[in-house]
Motif scaffolding. Sequence first.
Motif, PDB file in Angstrom:
ATOM      1  N   ARG A 102       0.846  -1.197   0.000  1.00  0.00           N
ATOM      2  CA  ARG A 102       0.000   0.000   0.000  1.00  0.00           C
ATOM      3  C   ARG A 102       0.881   1.246   0.000  1.00  0.00           C
ATOM      4  O   ARG A 102       1.964   1.259   0.582  1.00  0.00           O
ATOM      5  CB  ARG A 102      -0.903   0.057   1.239  1.00  0.00           C
ATOM      6  CG  ARG A 102      -1.981  -0.994   1.287  1.00  0.00           C
ATOM      7  CD  ARG A 102      -2.889  -0.790   2.511  1.00  0.00           C
ATOM      8  NE  ARG A 102      -3.897  -1.820   2.597  1.00  0.00           N
ATOM      9  CZ  ARG A 102      -5.065  -1.769   1.985  1.00  0.00           C
ATOM     10  NH1 ARG A 102      -5.370  -0.713   1.237  1.00  0.00           N
ATOM     11  NH2 ARG A 102      -5.931  -2.752   2.120  1.00  0.00           N
ATOM     12  N   ARG A 130     -10.907  -0.576  -9.041  1.00  0.00           N
ATOM     13  CA  ARG A 130     -10.146  -1.794  -8.734  1.00  0.00           C
ATOM     14  C   ARG A 130     -10.098  -2.668  -9.972  1.00  0.00           C
ATOM     15  O   ARG A 130     -11.125  -2.907 -10.612  1.00  0.00           O
ATOM     16  CB  ARG A 130     -10.806  -2.554  -7.588  1.00  0.00           C
ATOM     17  CG  ARG A 130     -10.140  -3.878  -7.222  1.00  0.00           C
ATOM     18  CD  ARG A 130     -10.875  -4.495  -6.034  1.00  0.00           C
ATOM     19  NE  ARG A 130     -10.313  -5.768  -5.618  1.00  0.00           N
ATOM     20  CZ  ARG A 130     -10.750  -6.955  -6.027  1.00  0.00           C
ATOM     21  NH1 ARG A 130     -11.766  -7.025  -6.898  1.00  0.00           N
ATOM     22  NH2 ARG A 130     -10.202  -8.067  -5.582  1.00  0.00           N
ATOM     23  N   SER A 154     -13.453   5.254  -6.301  1.00  0.00           N
ATOM     24  CA  SER A 154     -12.409   4.231  -6.315  1.00  0.00           C
ATOM     25  C   SER A 154     -12.523   3.386  -7.574  1.00  0.00           C
ATOM     26  O   SER A 154     -13.573   3.310  -8.219  1.00  0.00           O
ATOM     27  CB  SER A 154     -12.510   3.331  -5.075  1.00  0.00           C
ATOM     28  OG  SER A 154     -13.733   2.608  -5.082  1.00  0.00           O
ATOM     29  N   ALA A 167      -5.084  -4.452  -8.386  1.00  0.00           N
ATOM     30  CA  ALA A 167      -4.625  -3.062  -8.257  1.00  0.00           C
ATOM     31  C   ALA A 167      -5.825  -2.198  -7.901  1.00  0.00           C
ATOM     32  O   ALA A 167      -6.901  -2.344  -8.494  1.00  0.00           O
ATOM     33  CB  ALA A 167      -3.989  -2.566  -9.549  1.00  0.00           C
ATOM     34  N   ASN A 168      -5.637  -1.321  -6.928  1.00  0.00           N
ATOM     35  CA  ASN A 168      -6.753  -0.511  -6.444  1.00  0.00           C
ATOM     36  C   ASN A 168      -6.305   0.928  -6.225  1.00  0.00           C
ATOM     37  O   ASN A 168      -5.198   1.181  -5.740  1.00  0.00           O
ATOM     38  CB  ASN A 168      -7.288  -1.087  -5.131  1.00  0.00           C
ATOM     39  CG  ASN A 168      -8.585  -0.434  -4.701  1.00  0.00           C
ATOM     40  OD1 ASN A 168      -9.655  -0.834  -5.152  1.00  0.00           O
ATOM     41  ND2 ASN A 168      -8.520   0.552  -3.827  1.00  0.00           N
ATOM     42  N   LEU A 169      -7.158   1.852  -6.585  1.00  0.00           N
ATOM     43  CA  LEU A 169      -6.918   3.280  -6.351  1.00  0.00           C
ATOM     44  C   LEU A 169      -8.169   3.907  -5.774  1.00  0.00           C
ATOM     45  O   LEU A 169      -9.267   3.744  -6.323  1.00  0.00           O
ATOM     46  CB  LEU A 169      -6.536   3.994  -7.650  1.00  0.00           C
ATOM     47  CG  LEU A 169      -6.454   5.523  -7.572  1.00  0.00           C
ATOM     48  CD1 LEU A 169      -5.341   5.969  -6.629  1.00  0.00           C
ATOM     49  CD2 LEU A 169      -6.252   6.135  -8.958  1.00  0.00           C
ATOM     50  N   LEU A 207      -4.557  10.221  -1.772  1.00  0.00           N
ATOM     51  CA  LEU A 207      -4.587   9.064  -2.665  1.00  0.00           C
ATOM     52  C   LEU A 207      -4.225   7.813  -1.877  1.00  0.00           C
ATOM     53  O   LEU A 207      -3.252   7.809  -1.115  1.00  0.00           O
ATOM     54  CB  LEU A 207      -3.590   9.242  -3.818  1.00  0.00           C
ATOM     55  CG  LEU A 207      -3.765  10.469  -4.711  1.00  0.00           C
ATOM     56  CD1 LEU A 207      -2.676  10.492  -5.767  1.00  0.00           C
ATOM     57  CD2 LEU A 207      -5.143  10.474  -5.360  1.00  0.00           C
ATOM     58  N   ARG A 208      -4.998   6.759  -2.074  1.00  0.00           N
ATOM     59  CA  ARG A 208      -4.715   5.472  -1.434  1.00  0.00           C
ATOM     60  C   ARG A 208      -4.580   4.428  -2.536  1.00  0.00           C
ATOM     61  O   ARG A 208      -5.530   4.170  -3.268  1.00  0.00           O
ATOM     62  CB  ARG A 208      -5.821   5.093  -0.458  1.00  0.00           C
ATOM     63  CG  ARG A 208      -6.016   6.100   0.676  1.00  0.00           C
ATOM     64  CD  ARG A 208      -7.075   5.633   1.654  1.00  0.00           C
ATOM     65  NE  ARG A 208      -7.222   6.546   2.771  1.00  0.00           N
ATOM     66  CZ  ARG A 208      -8.119   7.514   2.838  1.00  0.00           C
ATOM     67  NH1 ARG A 208      -8.954   7.690   1.817  1.00  0.00           N
ATOM     68  NH2 ARG A 208      -8.186   8.309   3.876  1.00  0.00           N
ATOM     69  N   THR A 209      -3.412   3.835  -2.641  1.00  0.00           N
ATOM     70  CA  THR A 209      -3.164   2.845  -3.684  1.00  0.00           C
ATOM     71  C   THR A 209      -2.839   1.497  -3.038  1.00  0.00           C
ATOM     72  O   THR A 209      -2.323   1.435  -1.916  1.00  0.00           O
ATOM     73  CB  THR A 209      -1.999   3.262  -4.590  1.00  0.00           C
ATOM     74  OG1 THR A 209      -0.792   3.316  -3.818  1.00  0.00           O
ATOM     75  CG2 THR A 209      -2.264   4.635  -5.199  1.00  0.00           C
ATOM     76  N   TYR A 210      -3.136   0.427  -3.778  1.00  0.00           N
ATOM     77  CA  TYR A 210      -2.895  -0.925  -3.268  1.00  0.00           C
ATOM     78  C   TYR A 210      -2.612  -1.858  -4.433  1.00  0.00           C
ATOM     79  O   TYR A 210      -3.246  -1.755  -5.492  1.00  0.00           O
ATOM     80  CB  TYR A 210      -4.121  -1.422  -2.499  1.00  0.00           C
ATOM     81  CG  TYR A 210      -4.024  -2.864  -2.058  1.00  0.00           C
ATOM     82  CD1 TYR A 210      -3.179  -3.234  -1.014  1.00  0.00           C
ATOM     83  CD2 TYR A 210      -4.785  -3.849  -2.686  1.00  0.00           C
ATOM     84  CE1 TYR A 210      -3.094  -4.550  -0.603  1.00  0.00           C
ATOM     85  CE2 TYR A 210      -4.702  -5.172  -2.282  1.00  0.00           C
ATOM     86  CZ  TYR A 210      -3.864  -5.518  -1.241  1.00  0.00           C
ATOM     87  OH  TYR A 210      -3.781  -6.828  -0.839  1.00  0.00           O
ATOM     88  N   TYR A 211      -1.660  -2.775  -4.233  1.00  0.00           N
ATOM     89  CA  TYR A 211      -1.371  -3.811  -5.220  1.00  0.00           C
ATOM     90  C   TYR A 211      -1.120  -5.122  -4.492  1.00  0.00           C
ATOM     91  O   TYR A 211      -0.482  -5.148  -3.421  1.00  0.00           O
ATOM     92  CB  TYR A 211      -0.148  -3.469  -6.063  1.00  0.00           C
ATOM     93  CG  TYR A 211       0.292  -4.638  -6.924  1.00  0.00           C
ATOM     94  CD1 TYR A 211      -0.391  -4.964  -8.093  1.00  0.00           C
ATOM     95  CD2 TYR A 211       1.344  -5.457  -6.522  1.00  0.00           C
ATOM     96  CE1 TYR A 211      -0.019  -6.065  -8.858  1.00  0.00           C
ATOM     97  CE2 TYR A 211       1.729  -6.554  -7.277  1.00  0.00           C
ATOM     98  CZ  TYR A 211       1.044  -6.854  -8.445  1.00  0.00           C
ATOM     99  OH  TYR A 211       1.396  -7.956  -9.183  1.00  0.00           O
TER     100      TYR A 211
END
Length: 434
Positions: free
Chosen positions: A299, A347, A345, A328-330, A310-314
């Motif tokens: 994250r 995904r 958001s 992948a999520n934003l 901004l919050r990102t996730y992979y």
Amino acid sequence: MTLLKNIFLFLLMLALQQVWAQDTEQTYKKRVLETTEVDFLWSYYSQDGDNAAVSGGRGTEELTDATGTIIVSIPLNDDDVLTIDAGVSAYTSASSSNVDPFDKRSNADPFVASSGASQSDTWVNLTGNYSHSSDDRNDIWSAKFSVSSEYDYFSLGFGGSYTKLFNEKNTEASINANVYLDKWTTIYPFELRPFGENGIGFFRPEEITGNTNYNPNFSELDQTNRNSYSLGLGLSQILHKNVQGLISFDIINQQGLLSTPFQRVYFSDVDDSFIENFQLADDIERLPDGRLKFALGGRLNWYLNEIIALRTYYRYYFDDWGINSHTANLEVSVKLGDKFTLYPSYRFYNQTEADYFAPYETHVSTEKYYTSDYDLSEYSANQYGLGISYTDIFTKLHISKFGLKSIHLKFYQYDRDTTFSSSIITAGVKFVMD
């Protein structure tokens, strides 16, 4: 003499002040949770598609589910918090209704819901979590226990975690472990039941069309339990006053009954048999009794300014069934004043198919393992979401002894590149006790 007396009194006051300061430092600490908090959560979920696993990879996947949850967090003292989570979920499924498709007035059809008992069910869950924080709040231990049940499934779970904060709380390391002990009540497709050991159910051979010599090579499952063991590691770091990163690693080991007893499979080398418009099963889904899963994620949260974050996730996932996936999520958080926040958001997800998956009537009867569950197929998916929240840290609005702290509302639309799609709307309200 007076001077010495004044110096002595001055030094005595300094000493007493130091003792008082040390005593205050040792005894005063901020409570982990100031007061009792109560969350009321609700969701409504609906889905549809044409690849139902209950009917061998073809047929309606229509399902609706409504869930209500209450979460109560209680401060037991300065350091300890008890959280109780209770939820009830009620669903209606056109797909699972076709476990027995022959109990309705109209002709049996995989694309039409049956009216039998399996068309709906209620799931209940109760989870208790206890957490303890050290005096300096740099060490946090927790333990939890859960129980859940529905008509063909019962689960017990327990676990714990430990979190360590250091580097002036800029770095956080955590470890968690969980165990789930599950048990199935084996419910088989209706037409296969007379061929099992108990020979239960009702079968209508005079109504069979196509291959009238219907004689599946069916045997009942020899185990009904499933045990799951998970271990998770996490490391979080404040990289900048506006940037925080996290990496995580999870491993899950599952043993026991990993297939679903009422999901059908049709073989390409067996002649088809029908009653009305419904094809009779050649067998049930068969899968290995072990599965090892791995996931590596990261994250990165970036607070651009007081308005936008901004919050990102992979996450990369793989297992020993042949599935590899990428997620992948934003999410963008946009503050609309002091109390309202908007967060759209997106995904993206894709995966390879499991080694044991094949579509409707593609497997052959000589295989050892087989499934036509499209959750194990190759596919890509997109999810779009929009949420809005209201937060009032001063809890000006009250209901009896409880002050309203926050409200949130979210909507998500999910679409695969198959025929499957779903949507969910969730809402939550948090109260704190004065």
